[in-house]
Motif scaffolding. Sequence first.
Motif, PDB file in Angstrom:
ATOM      1  N   GLY A 156       0.825  -1.207   0.000  1.00  0.00           N
ATOM      2  CA  GLY A 156       0.000   0.000   0.000  1.00  0.00           C
ATOM      3  C   GLY A 156       0.856   1.252   0.000  1.00  0.00           C
ATOM      4  N   PHE A 157       0.414   2.262  -0.756  1.00  0.00           N
ATOM      5  CA  PHE A 157       1.205   3.475  -0.944  1.00  0.00           C
ATOM      6  C   PHE A 157       0.481   4.715  -0.421  1.00  0.00           C
ATOM      7  CE2 PHE A 157       2.910   0.448  -3.893  1.00  0.00           C
ATOM      8  CZ  PHE A 157       4.273   0.717  -3.936  1.00  0.00           C
ATOM      9  N   MET A 158       1.241   5.788  -0.266  1.00  0.00           N
ATOM     10  CA  MET A 158       0.694   7.046   0.234  1.00  0.00           C
ATOM     11  C   MET A 158      -0.364   7.625  -0.690  1.00  0.00           C
ATOM     12  SD  MET A 158       2.064   7.780   3.177  1.00  0.00           S
ATOM     13  CE  MET A 158       1.767   9.535   3.344  1.00  0.00           C
ATOM     14  N   SER A 159      -0.303   7.309  -1.967  1.00  0.00           N
ATOM     15  CA  SER A 159      -1.262   7.835  -2.935  1.00  0.00           C
ATOM     16  C   SER A 159      -2.607   7.124  -2.882  1.00  0.00           C
ATOM     17  CB  SER A 159      -0.698   7.694  -4.348  1.00  0.00           C
ATOM     18  OG  SER A 159      -0.539   6.321  -4.686  1.00  0.00           O
ATOM     19  N   GLY A 160      -2.704   6.016  -2.140  1.00  0.00           N
ATOM     20  CA  GLY A 160      -3.928   5.231  -2.101  1.00  0.00           C
ATOM     21  C   GLY A 160      -3.894   4.017  -3.000  1.00  0.00           C
ATOM     22  N   ARG A 161      -2.797   3.852  -3.764  1.00  0.00           N
ATOM     23  CA  ARG A 161      -2.669   2.670  -4.615  1.00  0.00           C
ATOM     24  C   ARG A 161      -2.266   1.455  -3.797  1.00  0.00           C
ATOM     25  NH1 ARG A 161       1.118   1.812  -7.767  1.00  0.00           N
ATOM     26  NH2 ARG A 161       2.643   3.175  -6.766  1.00  0.00           N
ATOM     27  N   VAL A 162      -2.628   0.290  -4.307  1.00  0.00           N
ATOM     28  CA  VAL A 162      -2.135  -0.974  -3.761  1.00  0.00           C
ATOM     29  C   VAL A 162      -1.602  -1.807  -4.919  1.00  0.00           C
ATOM     30  CG1 VAL A 162      -2.714  -3.131  -2.592  1.00  0.00           C
ATOM     31  CG2 VAL A 162      -3.706  -0.981  -1.802  1.00  0.00           C
ATOM     32  N   GLU A 163      -0.367  -2.238  -4.815  1.00  0.00           N
ATOM     33  CA  GLU A 163       0.211  -3.142  -5.805  1.00  0.00           C
ATOM     34  C   GLU A 163       0.211  -4.563  -5.259  1.00  0.00           C
ATOM     35  OE1 GLU A 163       3.261   0.038  -7.983  1.00  0.00           O
ATOM     36  OE2 GLU A 163       4.046  -1.771  -7.026  1.00  0.00           O
ATOM     37  N   VAL A 164      -0.334  -5.495  -6.044  1.00  0.00           N
ATOM     38  CA  VAL A 164      -0.323  -6.912  -5.682  1.00  0.00           C
ATOM     39  C   VAL A 164       0.851  -7.552  -6.414  1.00  0.00           C
ATOM     40  CG1 VAL A 164      -1.597  -9.075  -5.704  1.00  0.00           C
ATOM     41  CG2 VAL A 164      -2.807  -6.916  -5.338  1.00  0.00           C
ATOM     42  N   VAL A 165       1.711  -8.212  -5.660  1.00  0.00           N
ATOM     43  CA  VAL A 165       2.976  -8.730  -6.181  1.00  0.00           C
ATOM     44  C   VAL A 165       3.011 -10.242  -6.015  1.00  0.00           C
ATOM     45  CG1 VAL A 165       5.493  -8.623  -5.962  1.00  0.00           C
ATOM     46  CG2 VAL A 165       4.105  -6.571  -5.536  1.00  0.00           C
ATOM     47  N   GLY A 166       3.321 -10.951  -7.088  1.00  0.00           N
ATOM     48  CA  GLY A 166       3.492 -12.393  -7.017  1.00  0.00           C
ATOM     49  C   GLY A 166       4.869 -12.756  -6.495  1.00  0.00           C
ATOM     50  N   ILE A 175      13.756 -15.568  -3.631  1.00  0.00           N
ATOM     51  CA  ILE A 175      12.350 -15.299  -3.915  1.00  0.00           C
ATOM     52  C   ILE A 175      12.276 -14.156  -4.917  1.00  0.00           C
ATOM     53  CG2 ILE A 175      10.148 -14.542  -2.969  1.00  0.00           C
ATOM     54  CD1 ILE A 175      10.789 -15.923  -0.409  1.00  0.00           C
ATOM     55  N   ALA A 176      11.765 -14.461  -6.107  1.00  0.00           N
ATOM     56  CA  ALA A 176      11.597 -13.453  -7.146  1.00  0.00           C
ATOM     57  C   ALA A 176      10.242 -12.776  -6.967  1.00  0.00           C
ATOM     58  CB  ALA A 176      11.693 -14.095  -8.526  1.00  0.00           C
ATOM     59  N   THR A 177      10.181 -11.469  -7.258  1.00  0.00           N
ATOM     60  CA  THR A 177       8.949 -10.700  -7.083  1.00  0.00           C
ATOM     61  C   THR A 177       8.574 -10.046  -8.406  1.00  0.00           C
ATOM     62  OG1 THR A 177      10.196  -8.717  -6.415  1.00  0.00           O
ATOM     63  CG2 THR A 177       9.493 -10.226  -4.670  1.00  0.00           C
ATOM     64  N   LYS A 178       7.284  -9.998  -8.684  1.00  0.00           N
ATOM     65  CA  LYS A 178       6.811  -9.380  -9.918  1.00  0.00           C
ATOM     66  C   LYS A 178       5.439  -8.772  -9.685  1.00  0.00           C
ATOM     67  CE  LYS A 178       5.871 -10.238 -14.815  1.00  0.00           C
ATOM     68  NZ  LYS A 178       5.827 -11.266 -15.899  1.00  0.00           N
ATOM     69  N   ARG A 179       5.296  -7.488 -10.030  1.00  0.00           N
ATOM     70  CA  ARG A 179       4.002  -6.832  -9.879  1.00  0.00           C
ATOM     71  C   ARG A 179       3.004  -7.448 -10.843  1.00  0.00           C
ATOM     72  NH1 ARG A 179       2.779  -0.654 -11.535  1.00  0.00           N
ATOM     73  NH2 ARG A 179       3.163  -1.622 -13.541  1.00  0.00           N
ATOM     74  N   ALA A 180       1.815  -7.811 -10.303  1.00  0.00           N
ATOM     75  CA  ALA A 180       0.800  -8.459 -11.107  1.00  0.00           C
ATOM     76  C   ALA A 180      -0.448  -7.613 -11.277  1.00  0.00           C
ATOM     77  CB  ALA A 180       0.416  -9.809 -10.486  1.00  0.00           C
ATOM     78  N   LEU A 181      -0.720  -6.723 -10.325  1.00  0.00           N
ATOM     79  CA  LEU A 181      -1.989  -5.996 -10.342  1.00  0.00           C
ATOM     80  C   LEU A 181      -1.823  -4.677  -9.610  1.00  0.00           C
ATOM     81  CD1 LEU A 181      -4.991  -6.381 -11.192  1.00  0.00           C
ATOM     82  CD2 LEU A 181      -5.396  -7.326  -8.918  1.00  0.00           C
ATOM     83  N   ARG A 223      -7.166 -15.597  -8.003  1.00  0.00           N
ATOM     84  CA  ARG A 223      -5.956 -16.295  -7.581  1.00  0.00           C
ATOM     85  C   ARG A 223      -4.834 -16.232  -8.615  1.00  0.00           C
ATOM     86  NH1 ARG A 223      -5.240 -19.255  -2.856  1.00  0.00           N
ATOM     87  NH2 ARG A 223      -7.092 -19.148  -1.566  1.00  0.00           N
ATOM     88  N   ASP A 224      -5.167 -15.936  -9.856  1.00  0.00           N
ATOM     89  CA  ASP A 224      -4.094 -15.727 -10.824  1.00  0.00           C
ATOM     90  C   ASP A 224      -3.612 -14.276 -10.814  1.00  0.00           C
ATOM     91  OD1 ASP A 224      -6.227 -14.431 -11.960  1.00  0.00           O
ATOM     92  OD2 ASP A 224      -6.225 -15.575 -13.829  1.00  0.00           O
ATOM     93  N   LEU A 225      -4.130 -13.486  -9.863  1.00  0.00           N
ATOM     94  CA  LEU A 225      -3.727 -12.082  -9.671  1.00  0.00           C
ATOM     95  C   LEU A 225      -3.993 -11.238 -10.901  1.00  0.00           C
ATOM     96  CD1 LEU A 225      -0.349 -12.555  -7.729  1.00  0.00           C
ATOM     97  CD2 LEU A 225      -2.695 -12.626  -6.883  1.00  0.00           C
ATOM     98  N   SER A 226      -5.048 -11.561 -11.634  1.00  0.00           N
ATOM     99  CA  SER A 226      -5.336 -10.840 -12.870  1.00  0.00           C
ATOM    100  C   SER A 226      -6.400  -9.774 -12.708  1.00  0.00           C
ATOM    101  CB  SER A 226      -5.787 -11.832 -13.953  1.00  0.00           C
ATOM    102  OG  SER A 226      -7.015 -12.458 -13.565  1.00  0.00           O
ATOM    103  N   GLN A 227      -7.190  -9.829 -11.647  1.00  0.00           N
ATOM    104  CA  GLN A 227      -8.343  -8.932 -11.542  1.00  0.00           C
ATOM    105  C   GLN A 227      -8.698  -8.696 -10.084  1.00  0.00           C
ATOM    106  OE1 GLN A 227     -11.683 -10.301 -13.797  1.00  0.00           O
ATOM    107  NE2 GLN A 227     -13.061  -8.677 -13.111  1.00  0.00           N
ATOM    108  N   ALA A 228      -9.194  -7.485  -9.794  1.00  0.00           N
ATOM    109  CA  ALA A 228      -9.645  -7.122  -8.450  1.00  0.00           C
ATOM    110  C   ALA A 228     -11.046  -6.532  -8.534  1.00  0.00           C
ATOM    111  CB  ALA A 228      -8.690  -6.115  -7.818  1.00  0.00           C
ATOM    112  N   THR A 229     -11.912  -6.922  -7.594  1.00  0.00           N
ATOM    113  CA  THR A 229     -13.284  -6.436  -7.554  1.00  0.00           C
ATOM    114  C   THR A 229     -13.599  -5.954  -6.145  1.00  0.00           C
ATOM    115  OG1 THR A 229     -13.941  -8.060  -9.227  1.00  0.00           O
ATOM    116  CG2 THR A 229     -15.704  -7.014  -7.963  1.00  0.00           C
TER     117      THR A 229
END
Length: 369
Positions: A156-166, A175-181, A223-229
């Motif tokens: 979570g960021f100061m701007s109100g964004r949330v990045e979901v990372v695999g 452990i490799a990290t990659k932004r997904a959403l 669960r595939d980190l492709s979409q948020a509702t």
Amino acid sequence: MDINVAKRPFPLRGVHWSIANRWIIGTRARVFIVTPECVMAGDTREKREVSAALEATSSIEAVCLLEPLQSSSSCNYDHALGVLASDSSLRLFVPPIGGRPDYDNWVQVGCYRSPTAAGSSDLLCAIDCVPSGMATAAAAAAGKEEEVVVGAAACGFMSGRVEVVGLRVENGGEIATKRALDVDAGGGHAVCHVAWVDGGSSDRLLLLVCAVDGRAGLWQIHRDLSQATLLATIGLQDWRPFTAHCVSSGRYLVLAKIGTAAVVDVGADSVPPTAIQYTALGVSQTIISCVIDERRERIYVAAADFCIYVLSKQGDASWSRRLEEERALRDGMRKTVEKSFTTPFKMSSLVLRSLTLSPNARYLAFAAE
């Protein structure tokens, strides 16, 4: 059991209880991993203590747990820590491979920095991790058996964004990290707390995002980190942010802030959640913990000044306070402190840091400073 740390723990979520029977204590200097040991029944508990630390140029801002992990040929550890560093990055720590988690200091095996926040003032301010086998089948179908997916992180960021990372483990154990959403979850207000919530469904993850304006959003993440509702908005814009939460086994989500507790039914038969109950709490300092005792149908909400609120379920399925239990519980906690502390203290000077349910659900365990 007394534990001495170099600096004070974080006021919120600075003390965690691990399912591996350890206290995880986050300070700006390092994270302490403390395992209690009882040599003989009735004796004061002893401890084994190790730590995890960043480079000297960075400090620690927050800590979360990533457990339990599934061991495999590529993933040789069962537990991990997520650390928010002052350089606006997420660091991942594990016990050293071949070492013992109670005897050897933990080592860093992964790091994530947002590519969109680089060079800007949008700082990372809240983190949480969740273990999951969400993409294992997809990886196998793509011929990537050497990659073990261990979970996801919410940033979570100061701007109100949330990045979901695999999160995935590579052959070398890193452990490799990659932004997904990327989710605009805070409505332009800074995120103060993020948490993964078990929604009792095999095809979704629930993500709780609390903003500083007093509102929280419950998001369904595929669960595939492709979409948020967005499933529900909880609370009012009263600028009293939610500072603690807990969840039962796929049924109830409880959030608490100064003066208010919210109980959300997140069972599989109520998605999206339509029933959100609000219960007024008394005047207290910052709420630091919530605990659900499913067997007794009780909810415990704890504040830093040792105010403990007890909610019970009534016949009409509503939740209300039990004042007589609150008084008895606080008296019991006072007696426990007087009996177990091995150094002089004054009850009025103690700060409650954590409240949790013991693994057998027989006791409430707490940490005080």
